[in-house]
Design an enzyme around this catalytic site. Structure first.
Site, PDB file in Angstrom:
ATOM      1  N   LYS A  52       0.838  -1.200   0.000  1.00 53.23           N
ATOM      2  CA  LYS A  52       0.000   0.000   0.000  1.00 53.23           C
ATOM      3  C   LYS A  52       0.875   1.253   0.000  1.00 53.23           C
ATOM      4  O   LYS A  52       0.586   2.233  -0.687  1.00 53.23           O
ATOM      5  CB  LYS A  52      -0.961  -0.014   1.203  1.00 53.23           C
ATOM      6  CG  LYS A  52      -2.074  -1.041   1.012  1.00 53.23           C
ATOM      7  CD  LYS A  52      -2.900  -1.314   2.259  1.00 53.23           C
ATOM      8  CE  LYS A  52      -3.845  -2.488   1.982  1.00 53.23           C
ATOM      9  NZ  LYS A  52      -4.621  -2.919   3.139  1.00 53.23           N
ATOM     10  N   GLN A  96      -4.991  -1.915   9.397  1.00 51.59           N
ATOM     11  CA  GLN A  96      -4.840  -3.206   8.728  1.00 51.59           C
ATOM     12  C   GLN A  96      -5.452  -4.330   9.565  1.00 51.59           C
ATOM     13  O   GLN A  96      -5.135  -4.471  10.745  1.00 51.59           O
ATOM     14  CB  GLN A  96      -3.344  -3.477   8.473  1.00 51.59           C
ATOM     15  CG  GLN A  96      -3.069  -4.737   7.695  1.00 51.59           C
ATOM     16  CD  GLN A  96      -3.602  -4.702   6.251  1.00 51.59           C
ATOM     17  OE1 GLN A  96      -3.445  -3.707   5.556  1.00 51.59           O
ATOM     18  NE2 GLN A  96      -4.233  -5.775   5.822  1.00 51.59           N
ATOM     19  N   ASP A 119     -11.226   2.433   3.557  1.00 49.06           N
ATOM     20  CA  ASP A 119     -11.479   1.000   3.385  1.00 49.06           C
ATOM     21  C   ASP A 119     -12.975   0.730   3.182  1.00 49.06           C
ATOM     22  O   ASP A 119     -13.365  -0.362   2.766  1.00 49.06           O
ATOM     23  CB  ASP A 119     -11.014   0.219   4.637  1.00 49.06           C
ATOM     24  CG  ASP A 119      -9.674  -0.478   4.418  1.00 49.06           C
ATOM     25  OD1 ASP A 119      -9.293  -0.672   3.250  1.00 49.06           O
ATOM     26  OD2 ASP A 119      -9.030  -0.833   5.422  1.00 49.06           O
TER      27      ASP A 119
END
Ligand code: NAP
Length: 293
Positions: A52, A96, A119
């Protein structure tokens, strides 16, 4: 049979994002800034977060990685989330997953400011997506919609079977494929308790497999001419590989692909699109596309 090349498509989209960022910054805007919080040292998560950060560089974004130890408490993590919520320089951020078991993932997700939730896991974004309002859509289903669009796969009025009903893939995928503005398909969701999964697949124009069972979708389950999207990425031990494993999809690619109109490979299909869509969401956050003001 056409291979739906997620790697090439993701590279094209990243170049498009970079061009837009350069034009924004040339006009005086600040660079989009994505932050990521990683708790612990899980190998898979480290790789994802590293990728990322690399994608941010490729897109011309600023990135910040906050790497915390395994024994970080829920309260400490929530303080980091709050700091990022308040930081005007951070446009979007992710925590995460998975988190260590002593931390409630849902509590952490709900603590994220939905306007920075790139997200797309916060209930506000999930709910808005479900009723077709502008919002951050979670990256994997969004990436699949983008692949179907760019490869001009007909979806309207088609029968789509989604295998899996998780919050991050199956459930939002089914929502998007059903919605008039996206897939406009007739959608069936199958899961581990579905009695007639095989028969459902045999009738499907599009199968989207997201269950994490290598080679689960076999040739006898696929209607000739179907389009197959393979989301599965299971690490299968393989001593011939440098890393000691290879990635396996949920589809028996060798025997299914000759039957298909189009299919995504694993790796190089859905995976590269996921990170790319996170970048698109971050750009949208920087531009206040979904939540102006
Ligand atoms: P998950 O949370 O474990 O959910 C798996 C789903 O599959 C569940 O709904 C489960 O049913 C269903 N399932 C499991 N075994 C089944 C079987 N034998 N028959 C029918 N349904 C079955 O997994 P996930 O997070 O959605 O991920 C699924 C796969 O996609 C994994 O391989 C993951 O690594 C991969 N993935 C890839 C990307 C990417 O970017 N390429 C992103 C996310 C996930 P129940 O609900 O009944 O338990």
């Amino acid at each position: 049979m056409q291979i739906i090349d997620g790697k090439a498509t993701a590279a094209t989209i990243k170049a498009e994002i970079k061009a837009e960022v350069e034009s924004m910054t040339a006009n005086g805007a600040k660079r989009p800034h994505l932050a990521a919080i990683l708790v612990g040292h899980d190998g898979g998560s480290l790789t994802y977060v590293k990728n990322k950060v690399l994608a941010c560089e490729a897109c011309g974004f600023k990135s910040t990685l906050i790497h915390l130890e395994d024994n970080t408490t829920e309260e400490e993590l929530l303080q980091h989330v709050d700091r990022l919520n308040q930081d005007p320089d951070v446009d979007g951020f992710i925590v995460q997953l998975p988190l260590p078991s002593h931390i409630s993932e849902q509590k952490v997700i709900e603590a994220i400011d939905y306007r920075k939730d790139v997200d797309g896991f916060h209930p506000v974004n999930v709910g808005r997506m479900a009723i077709g309002l502008p919002c951050f859509i979670s990256a994997t289903p969004k990436g699949i919609m983008e692949l179907l669009r760019r490869y001009e796969v007909p979806t309207s009025g088609k029968k789509c079977v989604v295998l899996g009903r998780s919050n991050i893939v199956g459930r939002p995928m089914a929502q998007l494929m059903m919605q008039k503005e996206y897939g406009d398909s007739t959608v069936t969701v199958c899961h581990s308790h579905s009695a007639n999964l095989r028969e459902e697949c045999q009738q499907a124009d599009i199968i989207i497999a997201a269950i994490g069972r290598p080679g689960f979708v076999t040739a006898d389950m696929v209607k000739p001419g179907a389009t197959i999207i393979d989301v599965g990425t299971t690490r299968v031990p393989d001593v011939s590989r440098k890393q000691g494993f290879r990635l396996c999809g949920d589809v028996d690619f060798e025997h299914v692909s000759p039957l298909c109109t189009a299919i995504t490979p694993v790796p190089g299909g859905v995976g590269p699109m996921t990170i790319c869509m996170l970048m698109q969401n971050t750009l949208a956050a920087a531009k206040h596309t979904y939540y102006p003001g």
